[in-house]
Design a protein around this motif. Sequence first.
Motif, PDB file in Angstrom:
ATOM      1  N   GLN A 152       0.977  -0.865   0.254  1.00 49.80           N
ATOM      2  CA  GLN A 152      -0.188   0.333  -0.334  1.00 49.80           C
ATOM      3  C   GLN A 152       1.239   1.295  -0.198  1.00 49.80           C
ATOM      4  O   GLN A 152       0.275   2.091  -0.475  1.00 49.80           O
ATOM      5  CB  GLN A 152      -1.138   0.007   1.121  1.00 49.80           C
TER       6      GLN A 152
ATOM      7  N   LYS B 237       2.355   2.651  -3.232  1.00 51.57           N
ATOM      8  CA  LYS B 237       0.981   3.466  -4.082  1.00 51.57           C
ATOM      9  C   LYS B 237       1.090   5.014  -3.392  1.00 51.57           C
ATOM     10  O   LYS B 237       0.888   5.678  -4.968  1.00 51.57           O
ATOM     11  CB  LYS B 237       0.110   2.756  -3.943  1.00 51.57           C
TER      12      LYS B 237
ATOM     13  N   GLY C 214       4.863   6.822  -6.262  1.00 53.84           N
ATOM     14  CA  GLY C 214       3.410   6.394  -5.973  1.00 53.84           C
ATOM     15  C   GLY C 214       2.508   6.689  -6.661  1.00 53.84           C
ATOM     16  O   GLY C 214       2.484   8.536  -7.103  1.00 53.84           O
TER      17      GLY C 214
ATOM     18  N   ASN D 178      -0.081   7.645  -6.185  1.00 56.83           N
ATOM     19  CA  ASN D 178      -0.984   8.876  -5.821  1.00 56.83           C
ATOM     20  C   ASN D 178      -0.498  10.377  -5.036  1.00 56.83           C
ATOM     21  O   ASN D 178      -1.051  11.232  -5.090  1.00 56.83           O
ATOM     22  CB  ASN D 178      -1.467   8.625  -4.429  1.00 56.83           C
TER      23      ASN D 178
END
Length: 334
Positions: free
Chosen positions: A229, A232, A274, A276
Motif C-alpha cells: 500500500q 502506491k 507512487g 497517489n
Amino acid sequence: MGLRMTVFAALGMGVLAAPCGGLNPKNLTTGSNMLGKVSEGLEKAEECKKLDVDPSVTEEYALGGALAIHFVQRGGGLMLEKDSGKAASRPGEVLHDYVNIVGKNLAAQSQRPTLEWTFGVLNDSKSFNAVSAPGGYVFINRKVLETVDNEGQLAGVLAHEIAHVVLKHSVRQYNAAKVKTCKMVVMGESILSPGAADALSAGRKGDGTLDLDKEPGLLGKLAESTADQLAKGNSDEQEFEADRMAARLLVSAGYDPDDYRRLIAKTTEDTSLGVNHPKKSERVKNLVSYVATLKGKEGEFPELAIEGLRSPPLKPSAMAALRGAAPAVAKDTP
C-alpha cells in the motif's frame, strides 16, 4: 465471493433443491444451522474493526523494523560498508553519522521525541526518494544527497519523513491491512498458521493491538501488505500535511523553510514515488501558503522565533565521503 453472497447462494441452492411437494424439515434444520454459522461469522468480521486502533509502541517498533528491512533490500543496501577494506576510511559511516545528527536534531523538535529514531542512506543513485516506517525509521536514497544544495534542503527531506511517522500515516495503511486480513481469515479466504490466527483473534477480542514479536509469520504478512500500500504513495492531503509539519520542524531546528521549498520546486516529477503522490507544483503552492500563515504582520513567526534562521552548507567530510564511495548496482538484496 464475499461471505454474505456465499451464504445467500448456499441457502438459495438449498431452497431450490427442495421437492415440489414441500420443504423437508431436515433441509430447514440444515438451513437454520447454516444461518447460525453465518450470523456468527458476520459478528466475528464486525469485531475485526477493533483492530483499527493505534498500535502499542512495541507493536509499532516490530512493524517498523520489518518495513525497514524491506526498504533496505529494495534500496540496494545501506551505505555503511568500509571503502576498499581500509579501516581508516569509512565513507558510508561518515554519511550515516551526519544524516543521523541532522535527523535526530529535527526529530527532537517533533511531538514524538522519545522514539528510537534511526536514519540511514540507501545506496540508490537513480531515484530521488525517501521513505519512513513506524517506530522512527527514516531512509533517504543516495540520489537525495547528490541533489541537495545545502543542509537545509537535506533537513527538509528528513523533516518530511519524520512528519509522516509522527502523523502515523503508514499506521493507517497497517491498520487497514490488519482489518482486511482478519476478515479474510474469518471468511476462510486466507490461511495463516494457528499461532498467527490466534494472535489476530486475541487482538479482535481484546484492545485491538497485536503481539507481533511472538508471531513473525503474521508480522511478515502484515508488513508485506503495508509495504504494498505504501508503494502506491500517500494521499495528497497526507503529503501536504507532512510538508506543513516539516516546515515547523525546520524552523524549530533553525533552518530556513524556503530551502525546502526550493528543493521541491527544482526536482523532477518521479513516477516511482507512487500513483497517489501529488505534483510538485501543488506541494510548493501548499507550502508557500502555509508558511505565509505562520508569519506575523512584520514577516515574523508569532509562535516560533526566526532569529538566526540559516541555510548551512552540507558537511564537507560527508560530501567527500559520498564522492569517494562508488554507487552500488541497483538491485534487490536477497
